[in-house]
Scaffold this active site. Sequence first.
Site, PDB file in Angstrom:
ATOM      1  N   TRP A 285     -54.410 -15.211 106.945  1.00  0.00           N
ATOM      2  CA  TRP A 285     -54.334 -13.772 106.650  1.00  0.00           C
ATOM      3  C   TRP A 285     -54.592 -13.464 105.184  1.00  0.00           C
ATOM      4  O   TRP A 285     -54.853 -12.311 104.834  1.00  0.00           O
ATOM      5  CB  TRP A 285     -52.958 -13.215 107.036  1.00  0.00           C
ATOM      6  CG  TRP A 285     -51.836 -13.824 106.249  1.00  0.00           C
ATOM      7  CD1 TRP A 285     -51.088 -14.900 106.597  1.00  0.00           C
ATOM      8  CD2 TRP A 285     -51.389 -13.425 104.954  1.00  0.00           C
ATOM      9  NE1 TRP A 285     -50.191 -15.203 105.594  1.00  0.00           N
ATOM     10  CE2 TRP A 285     -50.349 -14.303 104.576  1.00  0.00           C
ATOM     11  CE3 TRP A 285     -51.751 -12.400 104.072  1.00  0.00           C
ATOM     12  CZ2 TRP A 285     -49.676 -14.197 103.357  1.00  0.00           C
ATOM     13  CZ3 TRP A 285     -51.074 -12.298 102.857  1.00  0.00           C
ATOM     14  CH2 TRP A 285     -50.049 -13.176 102.508  1.00  0.00           C
TER      15      TRP A 285
ATOM     16  N   HIS B 266     -36.959 -24.162 109.969  1.00  0.00           N
ATOM     17  CA  HIS B 266     -36.378 -25.252 109.186  1.00  0.00           C
ATOM     18  C   HIS B 266     -37.385 -26.341 108.821  1.00  0.00           C
ATOM     19  O   HIS B 266     -37.009 -27.309 108.157  1.00  0.00           O
ATOM     20  CB  HIS B 266     -35.202 -25.868 109.940  1.00  0.00           C
ATOM     21  CG  HIS B 266     -34.019 -24.954 110.040  1.00  0.00           C
ATOM     22  ND1 HIS B 266     -33.132 -24.771 109.001  1.00  0.00           N
ATOM     23  CD2 HIS B 266     -33.588 -24.148 111.049  1.00  0.00           C
ATOM     24  CE1 HIS B 266     -32.191 -23.910 109.372  1.00  0.00           C
ATOM     25  NE2 HIS B 266     -32.455 -23.505 110.601  1.00  0.00           N
TER      26      HIS B 266
ATOM     27  N   THR C  19     -52.457 -10.339 120.259  1.00  0.00           N
ATOM     28  CA  THR C  19     -51.830  -9.320 119.414  1.00  0.00           C
ATOM     29  C   THR C  19     -52.695  -8.963 118.207  1.00  0.00           C
ATOM     30  O   THR C  19     -53.380  -9.807 117.640  1.00  0.00           O
ATOM     31  CB  THR C  19     -50.453  -9.792 118.936  1.00  0.00           C
ATOM     32  OG1 THR C  19     -50.568 -11.091 118.358  1.00  0.00           O
ATOM     33  CG2 THR C  19     -49.469  -9.849 120.095  1.00  0.00           C
TER      34      THR C  19
ATOM     35  N   LYS D  14     -59.909 -18.099 111.490  1.00  0.00           N
ATOM     36  CA  LYS D  14     -59.271 -19.412 111.459  1.00  0.00           C
ATOM     37  C   LYS D  14     -60.205 -20.540 111.888  1.00  0.00           C
ATOM     38  O   LYS D  14     -60.082 -21.673 111.410  1.00  0.00           O
ATOM     39  CB  LYS D  14     -58.043 -19.415 112.377  1.00  0.00           C
ATOM     40  CG  LYS D  14     -56.788 -18.800 111.802  1.00  0.00           C
ATOM     41  CD  LYS D  14     -55.631 -19.087 112.763  1.00  0.00           C
ATOM     42  CE  LYS D  14     -54.330 -18.475 112.302  1.00  0.00           C
ATOM     43  NZ  LYS D  14     -53.233 -18.816 113.242  1.00  0.00           N
TER      44      LYS D  14
ATOM     45  N   GLU E 122     -45.839 -10.600 100.889  1.00  0.00           N
ATOM     46  CA  GLU E 122     -47.245 -10.658 101.290  1.00  0.00           C
ATOM     47  C   GLU E 122     -47.973  -9.334 101.090  1.00  0.00           C
ATOM     48  O   GLU E 122     -49.162  -9.234 101.359  1.00  0.00           O
ATOM     49  CB  GLU E 122     -47.346 -11.082 102.762  1.00  0.00           C
ATOM     50  CG  GLU E 122     -46.798 -12.484 103.019  1.00  0.00           C
ATOM     51  CD  GLU E 122     -47.039 -12.981 104.440  1.00  0.00           C
ATOM     52  OE1 GLU E 122     -47.593 -12.205 105.255  1.00  0.00           O
ATOM     53  OE2 GLU E 122     -46.689 -14.130 104.731  1.00  0.00           O
TER      54      GLU E 122
ATOM     55  N   ASP F 115     -54.941 -21.513 118.726  1.00  0.00           N
ATOM     56  CA  ASP F 115     -54.420 -20.491 117.816  1.00  0.00           C
ATOM     57  C   ASP F 115     -55.485 -20.065 116.814  1.00  0.00           C
ATOM     58  O   ASP F 115     -55.193 -19.778 115.657  1.00  0.00           O
ATOM     59  CB  ASP F 115     -53.163 -20.993 117.089  1.00  0.00           C
ATOM     60  CG  ASP F 115     -52.452 -19.893 116.314  1.00  0.00           C
ATOM     61  OD1 ASP F 115     -52.597 -18.714 116.672  1.00  0.00           O
ATOM     62  OD2 ASP F 115     -51.761 -20.207 115.322  1.00  0.00           O
TER      63      ASP F 115
ATOM     64  N   ASN G 100     -54.360 -14.905 119.135  1.00  0.00           N
ATOM     65  CA  ASN G 100     -54.420 -16.041 120.042  1.00  0.00           C
ATOM     66  C   ASN G 100     -53.822 -15.732 121.411  1.00  0.00           C
ATOM     67  O   ASN G 100     -53.166 -14.720 121.618  1.00  0.00           O
ATOM     68  CB  ASN G 100     -53.663 -17.217 119.433  1.00  0.00           C
ATOM     69  CG  ASN G 100     -52.248 -16.841 119.032  1.00  0.00           C
ATOM     70  OD1 ASN G 100     -52.045 -16.290 117.955  1.00  0.00           O
ATOM     71  ND2 ASN G 100     -51.267 -17.114 119.878  1.00  0.00           N
TER      72      ASN G 100
END
Length: 690
Positions: free
Chosen positions: A405, A617, A252, A344, A81, A317, A272
């Site tokens: 992001w 997963h 954060t 977002k 990234e 979020d 969030n």
Amino acid sequence: MKKPLRTSLLMLCLATPLAALAAGVDEAAIRATEQAGGEWLSHGRTYAEQRFSPLKQIDASNVRSLGLAWYMDLDNTRGLEATPLFHDGVIYTSMSWSRVIAVDAASGKELWRYDPEVAKVKARTSCCDAVNRGVALWGDKVYVGTLDGRLIALDAKTGKAIWSQQTTDPAKPYSITGAPRVVKGKVIIGNGGAEYGVRGFVSAYDADTGKLAWRFYTVPGDPALPYEHPELREAAKTWQGDQYWKLGGGGTVWDSMAYDPELDLLYVGTGNGSPWNREVRSPGGGDNLYLSSILAIRPDTGKLAWHYQVTPGDSWDFTATQQITLAELNIDGKPRKVLMQAPKNGFFYVLDRTNGKLISAEKFGKVTWAEKVDLATGRPVEAPGVRYEKEPIVMWPSPFGAHNWHSMSFNPGTGLVYIPYQEVPGVYRNEGKDFVTRKAFNTAAGFADATDVPAAVVSGALLAWDPVKQKAAWKVPYPTHWNGGTLSTAGNLVFQGTAAGQMHAYSADKGEALWQFEAQSGIVAAPMTFELAGRQYVAIMAGWGGVATLTGGESMNLPGMKNRSRLLVFALDGKAQLPPPAPAPAKVERVPQPVTAAPEQVQAGKQLYGQFCSVCHGMGTISGGLIPDLRQSSDATREHFQQIVLQGALKPLGMPSFDDSLKPEEVEQIKLYVMSREYEDYMARHKAAP
């Protein structure tokens, strides 16, 4: 006859590597890049984070001649990234697990590498892959934040560690994935971890010594203790109940920052709440400052100058950690110093960056959670029932956001912002009194229910947005979300990589497709450009990954979504070629048996899987390809499922033990759910087959 001493010294200087003579990076050097485009010294190129380059050797008329100048294979299997930095002939960039490399920009030869040796099991409490978004340069040092919360200063010439600071409490589930910024000799770094129950803050460290200069907490702590700084006293009035500080609070600062040297203001975006559901963390409501906010901070002292909350009382979020971009726009006939963000929540915000006052905010995509942003109050007008207190809801955007992001860019020439737009619905359910905080993905919003989102309703686009008119100028659709960031240049170009594995160039004014390169890997990072020896280059880190690939689902399984990690560098008339990709291994389909367990056992397994397993997963057990798909696990894996999950049998490979969070009967329920999903998918495939 001896050569004159003056001539000998001149020849010696010419023969000395540029890196050895390089002047250190400082504020003057970074500010100089606003006009001179040769170097890329900071994450967003300049303090304004516009990701616009004045270079124009490569332009809309000749970009069809762009070719691969060189490439570098990287020993990397997780997401890339980072935006590379370029200074005095050297590319500095980071890879997964917070590793850093320096590369000769002319030849592609590795000069040095640094591995902070982050324990692989740390990924358990890192929500969004073992990624790193880049490094910072200042003086003769390179700075990197690590997944386990350290800030490390490296010697730019050798890669040797000079100092290291543990910026977070290692006993708590903090992580760092964002790139540091350096302002006035201070390294600014935030952190992540709100899904796991942490309290957000941003810190400043002396660039030379590593000494902590200041720290700003974004949410209040235990009210029985003194507030760390006066802003928290006012913030605490916007929280309810007696649990929020025990649950962490969140907020954060995990990505975006920008700096205005003239106003001497550092802008940071906060994240969030922890957990997501406000009804759980702050029963009775409240705006919950400073969640989902843009903060203007004095970089010398860490004092707050002003704030603007993008999503008051966030329950979805909807972070404000997406890119913050500074510019001067002509609004109502007057030049305005503005701050722009496409967070977002799906609204494009234009603020007066001198005081934080809202100038305009409009939807830049599909938004159903709010009708509009009231310009008089600066607050969103929420749709009825959107806080899912009484019943589950489906709404747009999702936790992935209308923009995440992935970097946007602003071109002062066209006046447009180029946004990696994504359209993904979100499913939310109030877990309420049933919510139990565990060492897992704690949202209290029914995260497991997001598995029911079909791929057919997911899409993405490159969106060119006019921030003055607050409307789209043009749009290029993509079949899915999680496409890479953008770069715009004075050559009337926009560059972007995609999830499907292509690197594109479009005309910046009209969005015409001008060039395409098959990268053989999904791309999530943003391109950058630099000039070396009179030649312009475009570089990008190609390596599929990030939270969307880990949470997986049908939309993350398109052709081209592979991870073949490379640093790709392009120039006009580049002649290098990538080797053909190795063929995919043949899949051997197993004929699964139906699960005979009670439905409530399988349903319990679904909820546990969503909280503990899906973030790696894949949602609904559908992996994004980086981590094993448990539906395809071997009989031996199934047989030793308890040992793997509870006893850490695969810990050396990065699979942690969950013996501190799960009971044997719960592990069995998870296995039953995985087996039921395997059977369901097998039957669906064969029923659909001709």
